[in-house]
Enzyme design. Sequence first.
Site, PDB file in Angstrom:
ATOM      1  N   ASN A 182      31.482  18.056  37.187  1.00 27.58           N
ATOM      2  CA  ASN A 182      30.972  18.660  38.411  1.00 27.58           C
ATOM      3  C   ASN A 182      30.886  17.546  39.453  1.00 27.58           C
ATOM      4  O   ASN A 182      29.941  16.754  39.446  1.00 27.58           O
ATOM      5  CB  ASN A 182      29.589  19.261  38.104  1.00 27.58           C
ATOM      6  CG  ASN A 182      28.972  19.951  39.302  1.00 27.58           C
ATOM      7  OD1 ASN A 182      29.519  19.917  40.399  1.00 27.58           O
ATOM      8  ND2 ASN A 182      27.821  20.571  39.086  1.00 27.58           N
ATOM      9  N   ARG A 212      34.226  22.159  37.833  1.00 24.02           N
ATOM     10  CA  ARG A 212      33.536  23.099  38.706  1.00 24.02           C
ATOM     11  C   ARG A 212      34.037  22.890  40.130  1.00 24.02           C
ATOM     12  O   ARG A 212      34.047  21.766  40.631  1.00 24.02           O
ATOM     13  CB  ARG A 212      32.034  22.836  38.653  1.00 24.02           C
ATOM     14  CG  ARG A 212      31.293  23.770  39.547  1.00 24.02           C
ATOM     15  CD  ARG A 212      29.863  23.343  39.714  1.00 24.02           C
ATOM     16  NE  ARG A 212      29.148  24.343  40.462  1.00 24.02           N
ATOM     17  CZ  ARG A 212      28.115  24.074  41.249  1.00 24.02           C
ATOM     18  NH1 ARG A 212      27.675  22.845  41.365  1.00 24.02           N
ATOM     19  NH2 ARG A 212      27.509  25.028  41.910  1.00 24.02           N
ATOM     20  N   HIS A 256      27.124  30.196  43.060  1.00 25.36           N
ATOM     21  CA  HIS A 256      26.408  30.304  41.779  1.00 25.36           C
ATOM     22  C   HIS A 256      27.032  31.336  40.846  1.00 25.36           C
ATOM     23  O   HIS A 256      26.386  31.835  39.930  1.00 25.36           O
ATOM     24  CB  HIS A 256      24.922  30.709  41.971  1.00 25.36           C
ATOM     25  CG  HIS A 256      24.092  29.704  42.691  1.00 25.36           C
ATOM     26  ND1 HIS A 256      23.112  30.069  43.591  1.00 25.36           N
ATOM     27  CD2 HIS A 256      24.085  28.360  42.653  1.00 25.36           C
ATOM     28  CE1 HIS A 256      22.544  28.980  44.072  1.00 25.36           C
ATOM     29  NE2 HIS A 256      23.114  27.921  43.523  1.00 25.36           N
ATOM     30  N   ARG A 259      17.080  24.995  52.745  1.00 26.22           N
ATOM     31  CA  ARG A 259      17.942  25.880  53.540  1.00 26.22           C
ATOM     32  C   ARG A 259      17.149  27.090  54.035  1.00 26.22           C
ATOM     33  O   ARG A 259      16.326  27.633  53.292  1.00 26.22           O
ATOM     34  CB  ARG A 259      19.128  26.384  52.701  1.00 26.22           C
ATOM     35  CG  ARG A 259      20.105  25.293  52.357  1.00 26.22           C
ATOM     36  CD  ARG A 259      21.196  25.778  51.425  1.00 26.22           C
ATOM     37  NE  ARG A 259      21.255  24.956  50.236  1.00 26.22           N
ATOM     38  CZ  ARG A 259      21.964  25.233  49.157  1.00 26.22           C
ATOM     39  NH1 ARG A 259      22.676  26.341  49.100  1.00 26.22           N
ATOM     40  NH2 ARG A 259      21.956  24.422  48.120  1.00 26.22           N
ATOM     41  N   GLU A 300      25.604  26.651  33.081  1.00 24.73           N
ATOM     42  CA  GLU A 300      26.901  26.732  33.765  1.00 24.73           C
ATOM     43  C   GLU A 300      27.961  25.923  33.022  1.00 24.73           C
ATOM     44  O   GLU A 300      29.125  26.305  32.977  1.00 24.73           O
ATOM     45  CB  GLU A 300      26.760  26.225  35.199  1.00 24.73           C
ATOM     46  CG  GLU A 300      25.988  27.204  36.069  1.00 24.73           C
ATOM     47  CD  GLU A 300      25.337  26.562  37.281  1.00 24.73           C
ATOM     48  OE1 GLU A 300      24.342  25.837  37.091  1.00 24.73           O
ATOM     49  OE2 GLU A 300      25.809  26.783  38.401  1.00 24.73           O
TER      50      GLU A 300
END
Length: 393
Positions: free
Chosen positions: A7, A87, A176, A235, A379
């Site tokens: 990743n 990823r 996601h 965010r 993940e």
Amino acid sequence: MNVLVINAGSSSLKFQLLDTKTREVYAKGNCERIGIDGSFIGYNVKDGDKQKLEVALPDHKTAIKHVFEILAGAGFDTDKIEGIGHRVVQGGWYFPESKVVTDETLGWVREVAPLAPLHNYAEADVIEICREMFPSIGNVIVADTSFHYNIPEKAWRYALPRDVVDKLHIRKYGAHGTSHRYIWRSTKELLGDDVHKLVSCHLGSGASLSAIQDGKDMDTTMGLTPLDGLIMGTRCGTIDPATVCYLVREGGYTIDEVDTMMNKQSGLLALSGISSDSRDIEDGVNKGDPNCIMAFDMFYYRTSQLIAEMAQSMHGFDTMAFSAGIGENSATMRMGVAKELEWLGVKVDPEKNKVRSDELRVISTDDSKIKVLVVPTNEELMIALDVEELLGK
Ligand code: AMP
């Protein structure tokens, strides 16, 4: 199958080597501050203690070289690694599912990079480096957007002029997706025929929801970019889009400043005034800090509102699952969100909710109309399983 999952970010590279059959994790770690002074690799081999290797990491290639040295030191020479899963944050319009790396698919990662410039360029470079350095190992691209690609058009289309959205490929891509796919898979494994309509809640420093009906994604809360939807650590989530124009015209901010403000200086951090981390804010709530109390109240309010929106896209729901840093660990946040949804038949058992565990578990009461689960997301495993499926033969 032994799969290395990578990743890559612009200045970091997380890795995990695992066996898809036994699901055992042999090694995992993170190369940090790549291209910056003070770089290092923090890693664990099997159940060993965390180790820190302080080493110059001028670029991703050097980082990968060190990762393979660490793996070789743990008994995993290159010939024991049977596939690499990468990823990729933004798959654009090319990755409705994971794909084996070829010149063509790698080109696609770069072509859609303007939609996620901070991530895709670095990810594409790392894929290229892995192909060059280890030509005998197959590589697979697993895009975070894939799971959302086939949501209905009424869910992904933006009500902007057609020529503009067509030219610039503007639509809801979500994010996601790998986590939401894993959450569905785990929930289905546990509940079997008792789950059909799941609202999957990935609540971490980035947060999104997904409406999943019999394994198919129907809608999600992130949009063209991962800024949309829920209030997150830093965010802002959904706000009136005209706020951007107003900040530029009347506030005198540049567009880059607005981008930074909305992505890095907003959300729970801005509301609480102290931190983006829910643990710090919870301490503030316990001390009666009004800004922290408002931050949590707004998080419960917005999250529950959007859970209802996801349920609407499936005309109902029978299950909801909390996952990621906040969803898996914060009993307070889970209860706060669940209480807002009591009118829809959500009832969380306070004792079950309090239990701290790494296991998948049910936390709703026996008479709750909606089953509520905590699902530790994984993940990396999901990526590794895709690699196995595509390269295993
Ligand atoms: P993630 O992005 O999934 O790693 O989630 C990170 C966020 O999860 C942190 O910023 C915290 O807000 C939250 N978090 C992590 N661990 C805990 C914990 N033990 N209790 C409460 N919140 C936690």
